[in-house]
Design a protein around this motif. Sequence first.
Motif: not given
Length: 226
Positions: A144-145, A155, A157-159, A161-162, A165
Amino acid sequence: MALKNLPTEAKPREKLAARGPAALSDAELLAILLRTGMAGKGVLQLASELLDLPGFGGLSGLLQASYADLARIKGLGPAKRAELLAVMELARRAMAEQLRERPVLTSPEAVTSYVQMHLASRPHEVFAVLFLDSQNRLIALEEMFRGTLTQTSVYPREVVVRALHHHAGAVIMAHNHPSGHVTPSAADKALTRALQAALNLLDIRVLDHVIVAPGAALSMASQGWL
């Protein structure tokens, strides 16, 4: 010495057939994959030299190199490069298959090995997340990063979101330390706490944060830091 001049029992293929793969050295196993050497250099010598190349970190580093990395090594043609990459990818897929079939908590060593295959020899820091289902079986691993990992570069938030998902019920975080030392920094611990707080709001459990380097690994959960 050329393979044809070795005693039969010392030739890698014959030795493997008689005594099993565990009896062979790293150079002998690699020689079986390479099959042939190059002008003026037998396959065993070539294999030994490849394992000693600076910047690759031995067998693990060599097998985790990219096609472009391997293309820079004298003696590795397209066929040999493809075979080395295929072997490593098969190992990754076999390990992932095991983790999808049973809860990861029953085999922490497999989790560590799987993460090391993906991340240990990277020249830069990579942060990845293993997304798990409600029974703690692997759904997916996502990188991811990249770069220096801090609360400002990773971030939550991105973790999140995934994780949504994948309909994940739990996660294991992982990253590598190119320095070779796996002791978590203050930034690593702060990042873990921030991600844990964000995911807990959605009842997504953080089971562990694994830090890996060539030949080394550390589980923050086993150290009581989670």
